[in-house]
Design an enzyme around this catalytic site. Structure first.
Site, PDB file in Angstrom:
ATOM      1  CE1 TYR A  19      37.181  40.197  46.491  1.00 12.96           C
ATOM      2  CE2 TYR A  19      39.022  40.823  45.822  1.00 12.96           C
ATOM      3  CZ  TYR A  19      38.293  39.875  46.076  1.00 12.96           C
ATOM      4  OH  TYR A  19      38.851  38.717  46.564  1.00 12.96           O
ATOM      5  NE  ARG A  27      37.733  34.440  48.169  1.00 13.96           N
ATOM      6  CZ  ARG A  27      37.676  35.095  47.162  1.00 13.96           C
ATOM      7  NH1 ARG A  27      37.109  34.676  45.805  1.00 13.96           N
ATOM      8  NH2 ARG A  27      37.798  36.338  47.127  1.00 13.96           N
ATOM      9  CG  HIS A  37      40.984  33.597  43.784  1.00  8.99           C
ATOM     10  ND1 HIS A  37      40.337  32.611  43.490  1.00  8.99           N
ATOM     11  CD2 HIS A  37      42.174  33.716  42.836  1.00  8.99           C
ATOM     12  CE1 HIS A  37      40.633  32.049  42.413  1.00  8.99           C
ATOM     13  NE2 HIS A  37      42.029  32.622  42.202  1.00  8.99           N
TER      14      HIS A  37
END
Lengths: 328, 397
Positions: B301, B288, B292
């Site tokens: 992160y 990805r 998200h």
């Protein structure tokens, strides 16, 4: 009249057989429902009569049973799943609430969910932990679900036939303590399966109950009659939607009400019943609605369940409280 | 200070004594797992005995359309992200980076197959012929779904992770019954889910049920490496594809950024399922590239270096190289594809800004399929409440 004496277990079995016979899309699935016929034998003989394609055992996973039922319903089938015991419905709660209960709504009517979930329910058979839960308040709270509980073999037959013919998901709560008591069942009854029913007419106080508590309330009514107290017993039958009209009509006449259920008191269905009665009968009520319920503790071990489930004395005491109530 | 590892349980102690004979490697190493990959990053196609025949059957137009589908949905994804940033959507779920996995698998499906997406399968939606503006209804907050799934056999998005994997099994069983009864042609379902959802119990149960009943379902896992901020290694210590063996059906790991390999592998899996041989698990290795959702910030992160490494494996770039090397596509083709994407973006934008929910009164419809007194009562109350705000002329304020 085609009346036959049969137990609730037999009446349910008969209702399922008639459903399978009349509805070629009907399927029965669950743990041990096939060869064994269910741990309470409610599906006994059905796999043999209708074939393993229509009455089949599933792997041991409740969320799976319900999720599978949602998919089968989408594909045009009419699943009648069984969860073996009330306490084991909890692993399926996600599928029941987030999927089954709102698929018709989300899809704007494209995917109705004609799923009748049978759940052997409530206590009273000295079963081990997690085998005596009362889930009605949980499921009645969920939009999209209907909830019903039969009190005797006649109700069991009529209500299951009706529920299994609906295009909506129904949680069908079978009072396992009443599986084996026999009574007359008229398979061609003209009695409506909708709403509540007056199980015993009376005039001094209305007892409101469902499932196994109806029989207990009828016993209470017998005893109270010896003291000249004429008790009316309303078998609510449908816990979602609740039949407000029958409830109101009864309590308007008796002017006093006691609601009886096995589950814990706090946020139990008795609270909803009491609220409805307060809304509709405030001016005629002679006493606050009394609740006689299980305690707000986890369901106790089998040896203690007689002290947990409302017994005759506790119900009589509840009646006494509403009869003796005096406005301050 | 030197770290001394002390066994914390008797089991660990026993493991140490026996040299850990469980057959589990200490380090998860997904990269060492065999993977079907046909089109290299450099745009070179290799042959595979099992899967290449599916590509041999493709015409030049079809090959080109694989590219245009991927480019179009990427453009759509950009537009939807922009619409969210401009306040036209409450949230968006970007899929950029996963075009190969989605277009490849979607293009392998037939109209009679039924697709159960998660909420990120915008590329699959495109291959099913859905008007992509409808996907935005849910994210604009005007609907809990947004389209009639029967028109494209592309199910509504499911936001409760993995719940739809069980529906896919039940639906597949229903399809198989219809096929057995001579009522329908052989078809299968595809259950999409991600590496995060793979940890959900419903995925396990769906695979148990599918295996038990040999249901015609293809489990398509897009392992995009990140469940919001949690890396794949937290979900599983071994590649997910290995799970299939435990359930007793085939598992295939495929390069999810290789649209041709994904197409071929999914064709194989769907044929396997449709022919009554039972389920298949496909793990598509992908990434990805974006967040998200638009509510998330991946810089918090994960390393930029990881993203950059995956950008080199871009599914569009390698197919572009391949098409150019074959002489099938030139600058004009790519300009045309770009124009088609812009057209779609304009259509989506125009459609979205006019989308609005009906009033709350419409919410009472379809709660139940049959009459329900409580709904009737509350609906009537709501209408009367609305009407009470009408002014003397009877016009609602």
């Amino acid at each position: 009249m085609s009346e036959q004496m049969m137990s609730m277990q037999q009446a349910l079995n008969r209702a399922l057989a008639d459903t399978l016979r009349n509805d070629p899309t009907a399927l029965i699935l669950g743990e041990d429902v096939g060869t064994l016929g269910g741990v309470f034998r409610v599906t006994q003989g059905l796999a043999k009569e209708f074939g393993a394609e229509r009455v089949f055992d599933t792997p041991l996973a409740e969320s799976g049973i319900l999720g599978l039922s949602v998919g089968l319903a989408m594909a045009g089938f009419h699943p009648i799943p069984e969860v073996q015991f009330d306490g084991f419905a909890y692993p399926a709660v996600n599928q029941i609430i987030t999927q089954l209960g709102r698929m018709n709504y989300r899809s704007r009517g494209v995917f109705p969910m004609p799923v009748t979930l049978r759940v052997p329910s409530f206590g009273g058979i000295r079963a081990p932990e997690h085998h005596g839960e009362s889930l009605e308040a949980l499921f009645a709270h969920v939009p999209g679900l209907k909830v019903v509980s039969p009190a005797d073999p006649q109700q069991a037959y009529s209500l299951l036939r009706y529920a299994a013919g609906l295009s909506d998901p129904v949680i069908f709560m079978e009072p396992k303590a009443r599986y084996w008591q026999k009574a007359a069942v008229d398979m061609d009854t003209t009695q409506s399966p909708l709403g509540a029913r007056i199980a015993r007419p009376g005039k001094h106080v209305t007892l409101v109950a469902w499932g196994a508590m109806v029989a207990r309330c009828l016993q209470v009514a017998e005893l109270a009659a010896e003291d000249g107290i004429i008790v009316e017993v309303v078998d609510l039958r449908w816990l979602k939607p609740i039949d407000e009209a029958t409830l109101t009509e009864s309590v308007t006449r008796t002017r006093r009400a006691v609601v009886v259920h096995e589950g814990p008191r706090t946020a139990g269905l008795g609270a909803e019943v009491a609220a409805l009665i307060s809304e509709h009968c405030f001016d005629t009520l002679k006493a606050p609605v009394e609740r006689v319920t299980g305690f707000d503790v986890p369901y106790p071990s089998g040896d203690l369940e007689d002290e947990y489930i409302p017994n005759i004395d506790r119900i009589l005491f509840g009646i006494q409280r509403v009869l003796e109530h005096r406005r301050g | 200070m030197a770290e001394v590892h002390l066994p914390t349980t008797e089991f660990e102690e026993a493991d140490a004594a026996h040299g850990n004979q469980h057959g589990v490697t200490d380090e998860p190493n997904a990269d060492a797992e065999p993977m079907v990959s046909l089109l290299s990053v450099e745009g070179e196609l290799t042959r595979d005995e099992t899967y290449s025949p599916y590509l041999d059957a493709l015409s030049a137009e079809e090959l080109l359309s694989f590219y245009s589908d991927m480019a179009t949905v990427r453009r759509f994804d950009q537009e939807a992200t922009a619409l969210q940033r401009q306040g036209e959507l409450a949230m968006w779920v970007p899929m950029t980076g996963q075009e190969g996995a989605q277009i490849g698998s979607g293009r392998a499906s037939k109209p009679a197959d039924y697709i159960f997406p998660t909420y990120r399968e915008h590329g699959v939606a495109l291959t099913r012929g859905l008007d992509l503006s409808l996907l935005l209804r849910q994210f604009r907050g005007v609907s809990n779904a947004g389209w009639d799934p029967r028109e494209t056999n592309f199910h509504m998005y499911t936001l409760v992770l993995a719940a739809q994997t069980l529906h896919a099994v039940g639906y597949a069983m229903g399809m198989a019954r219809d096929v057995a009864a001579g009522l329908a042609e052989a078809a299968a379902t595809i259950a999409y889910f991600g590496d995060g959802a793979s940890s959900e119990g419903d995925v396990h149960e769906s695979m148990v049920f599918a295996a038990s009943y040999q249901a015609p379902v293809v489990f398509f896992c897009q392992n995009n490496r990140w469940a919001i901020s949690v890396p794949f290694e937290v979900q599983s210590k071994v590649p997910l594809v290995r799970r299939a063996g435990g359930y007793g059906f085939p598992g295939i790991r495929v390069d999810g950024n290789d649209v041709l390999a994904v197409y071929a592998v999914t064709q194989w899996a769907l044929e396997h399922a449709r022919s009554g041989k039972g389920p298949v698990l496909i793990e598509a290795d992908t990434y990805r590239l974006g967040a998200h959702t638009t509510a998330d910030d991946p810089t918090k992160y994960r390393d930029r270096a990881q993203e950059d490494a995956w950008r080199l494996k871009d599914p569009l770039l390698r197919l572009e190289k391949y098409l150019r090397s074959l002489g099938l596509a030139d600058d004009e083709f790519f300009a045309k594809v770009s124009a088609v994407g812009d057209e779609l973006a304009a259509h989506v934008r125009a459609a979205v800004v006019t989308m609005s929910a009906k009033d709350i009164g419409a919410s009472f419809a379809n709660v139940y399929a049959t009459a329900h007194p409580l709904i009737a009562e509350e609906s009537a109350w709501q209408r009367a409440y609305e009407a009470s705000f009408a002014d003397a002329e009877g016009v609602a304020e």
